[in-house]
Design a protein around this motif. Structure first.
Motif, PDB file in Angstrom:
ATOM      1  N   LEU A  85     -24.448   9.778  -4.761  1.00 56.06           N
ATOM      2  CA  LEU A  85     -24.933   9.124  -5.978  1.00 56.06           C
ATOM      3  C   LEU A  85     -25.816  10.066  -6.785  1.00 56.06           C
ATOM      4  O   LEU A  85     -25.682  10.165  -8.011  1.00 56.06           O
ATOM      5  CB  LEU A  85     -25.703   7.847  -5.613  1.00 56.06           C
ATOM      6  N   MET A  86     -26.688  10.787  -6.110  1.00 58.83           N
ATOM      7  CA  MET A  86     -27.577  11.729  -6.791  1.00 58.83           C
ATOM      8  C   MET A  86     -26.768  12.841  -7.462  1.00 58.83           C
ATOM      9  O   MET A  86     -27.048  13.212  -8.603  1.00 58.83           O
ATOM     10  CB  MET A  86     -28.568  12.330  -5.796  1.00 58.83           C
ATOM     11  N   ALA A  87     -25.770  13.359  -6.793  1.00 59.75           N
ATOM     12  CA  ALA A  87     -24.950  14.428  -7.370  1.00 59.75           C
ATOM     13  C   ALA A  87     -24.183  13.940  -8.598  1.00 59.75           C
ATOM     14  O   ALA A  87     -24.133  14.630  -9.625  1.00 59.75           O
ATOM     15  CB  ALA A  87     -23.981  14.962  -6.311  1.00 59.75           C
ATOM     16  N   ILE A  88     -23.618  12.754  -8.522  1.00 62.86           N
ATOM     17  CA  ILE A  88     -22.853  12.215  -9.649  1.00 62.86           C
ATOM     18  C   ILE A  88     -23.765  11.959 -10.846  1.00 62.86           C
ATOM     19  O   ILE A  88     -23.464  12.362 -11.974  1.00 62.86           O
ATOM     20  CB  ILE A  88     -22.111  10.925  -9.235  1.00 62.86           C
ATOM     21  N   LEU A  89     -24.886  11.283 -10.609  1.00 62.83           N
ATOM     22  CA  LEU A  89     -25.800  10.966 -11.711  1.00 62.83           C
ATOM     23  C   LEU A  89     -26.417  12.215 -12.332  1.00 62.83           C
ATOM     24  O   LEU A  89     -26.587  12.297 -13.551  1.00 62.83           O
ATOM     25  CB  LEU A  89     -26.896  10.020 -11.231  1.00 62.83           C
ATOM     26  N   ALA A  90     -26.747  13.192 -11.505  1.00 57.16           N
ATOM     27  CA  ALA A  90     -27.320  14.429 -12.042  1.00 57.16           C
ATOM     28  C   ALA A  90     -26.306  15.170 -12.905  1.00 57.16           C
ATOM     29  O   ALA A  90     -26.651  15.699 -13.968  1.00 57.16           O
ATOM     30  CB  ALA A  90     -27.804  15.321 -10.896  1.00 57.16           C
ATOM     31  N   THR A  91     -25.066  15.200 -12.482  1.00 59.13           N
ATOM     32  CA  THR A  91     -24.030  15.873 -13.258  1.00 59.13           C
ATOM     33  C   THR A  91     -23.793  15.170 -14.592  1.00 59.13           C
ATOM     34  O   THR A  91     -23.739  15.812 -15.645  1.00 59.13           O
ATOM     35  CB  THR A  91     -22.718  15.928 -12.454  1.00 59.13           C
ATOM     36  N   ILE A  92     -23.679  13.855 -14.553  1.00 56.50           N
ATOM     37  CA  ILE A  92     -23.480  13.097 -15.802  1.00 56.50           C
ATOM     38  C   ILE A  92     -24.694  13.246 -16.717  1.00 56.50           C
ATOM     39  O   ILE A  92     -24.553  13.451 -17.922  1.00 56.50           O
ATOM     40  CB  ILE A  92     -23.207  11.614 -15.485  1.00 56.50           C
ATOM     41  N   GLY A  93     -25.886  13.134 -16.154  1.00 57.03           N
ATOM     42  CA  GLY A  93     -27.107  13.267 -16.949  1.00 57.03           C
ATOM     43  C   GLY A  93     -27.235  14.622 -17.609  1.00 57.03           C
ATOM     44  O   GLY A  93     -27.593  14.719 -18.789  1.00 57.03           O
ATOM     45  N   ARG A  94     -26.949  15.668 -16.869  1.00 59.99           N
ATOM     46  CA  ARG A  94     -27.017  17.024 -17.447  1.00 59.99           C
ATOM     47  C   ARG A  94     -26.021  17.167 -18.589  1.00 59.99           C
ATOM     48  O   ARG A  94     -26.337  17.721 -19.635  1.00 59.99           O
ATOM     49  CB  ARG A  94     -26.725  18.072 -16.378  1.00 59.99           C
ATOM     50  N   PHE A  95     -24.822  16.684 -18.386  1.00 60.67           N
ATOM     51  CA  PHE A  95     -23.795  16.794 -19.415  1.00 60.67           C
ATOM     52  C   PHE A  95     -24.210  16.054 -20.685  1.00 60.67           C
ATOM     53  O   PHE A  95     -24.125  16.601 -21.787  1.00 60.67           O
ATOM     54  CB  PHE A  95     -22.463  16.242 -18.894  1.00 60.67           C
ATOM     55  N   LEU A  96     -24.677  14.818 -20.539  1.00 61.41           N
ATOM     56  CA  LEU A  96     -25.063  14.025 -21.703  1.00 61.41           C
ATOM     57  C   LEU A  96     -26.270  14.622 -22.420  1.00 61.41           C
ATOM     58  O   LEU A  96     -26.316  14.653 -23.646  1.00 61.41           O
ATOM     59  CB  LEU A  96     -25.354  12.584 -21.288  1.00 61.41           C
ATOM     60  N   ARG A  97     -27.254  15.082 -21.687  1.00 62.45           N
ATOM     61  CA  ARG A  97     -28.446  15.648 -22.310  1.00 62.45           C
ATOM     62  C   ARG A  97     -28.110  16.939 -23.051  1.00 62.45           C
ATOM     63  O   ARG A  97     -28.631  17.199 -24.127  1.00 62.45           O
ATOM     64  CB  ARG A  97     -29.547  15.909 -21.286  1.00 62.45           C
ATOM     65  N   LEU A  98     -27.256  17.746 -22.481  1.00 58.33           N
ATOM     66  CA  LEU A  98     -26.876  18.986 -23.157  1.00 58.33           C
ATOM     67  C   LEU A  98     -26.159  18.686 -24.463  1.00 58.33           C
ATOM     68  O   LEU A  98     -26.392  19.342 -25.476  1.00 58.33           O
ATOM     69  CB  LEU A  98     -25.993  19.845 -22.252  1.00 58.33           C
TER      70      LEU A  98
END
Length: 121
Positions: A85-98
């Motif tokens: 869950l942490m890996a998925i959310l971190a990846t999505i969050g990084r993508f959206l913030r960028l």
């Protein structure tokens, strides 16, 4: 103030609001992860206590080894689920913030270019 300056100020206000949202989300995220780690450590301690008790029973010949190993499986499942869950959310969050940051920066640069062109004329 002319219209370009007002637009420039609006863009900077939006950028500052986004930065405030980022700070708030960082704080909420840090607290949530802290609580999650605390619960995970507590569950790990209880799992370790159960594991050591069943290991002693196994060493005394009162329990099979499969039962000893089965005491750790719930902890491993929860640990793996949290990690995924942490890996998925971190990846999505990084993508959206960028993507959001890039769009705001582009908008600000275009506003600055427009201001330069208007000032030259």
């Amino acid at each position: 103030m002319n219209k370009t300056d007002e637009m420039n100020d609006q863009v900077w206000n939006m950028i500052n609001k986004e930065k405030q949202k980022d700070k708030f989300l960082k704080t909420v995220s840090a607290v949530a992860w802290g609580v999650t780690l605390l619960v995970l450590i507590t569950f790990g301690v209880y799992t370790w206590m159960d594991f050591s008790r069943t290991l002693r029973l196994y060493n005394n010949g009162m329990m099979r080894f499969e039962n000893v190993i089965s005491t750790t499986i719930p902890f491993l499942i929860i640990l793996g689920s949290i990690s995924l869950l942490m890996a998925i959310l971190a990846t999505i969050g990084r993508f959206l913030r960028l993507r959001t940051t890039s769009l705001l920066e582009l908008q600000q640069r275009l506003a600055n270019l427009e201001k330069l062109i208007v000032n030259k004329d």
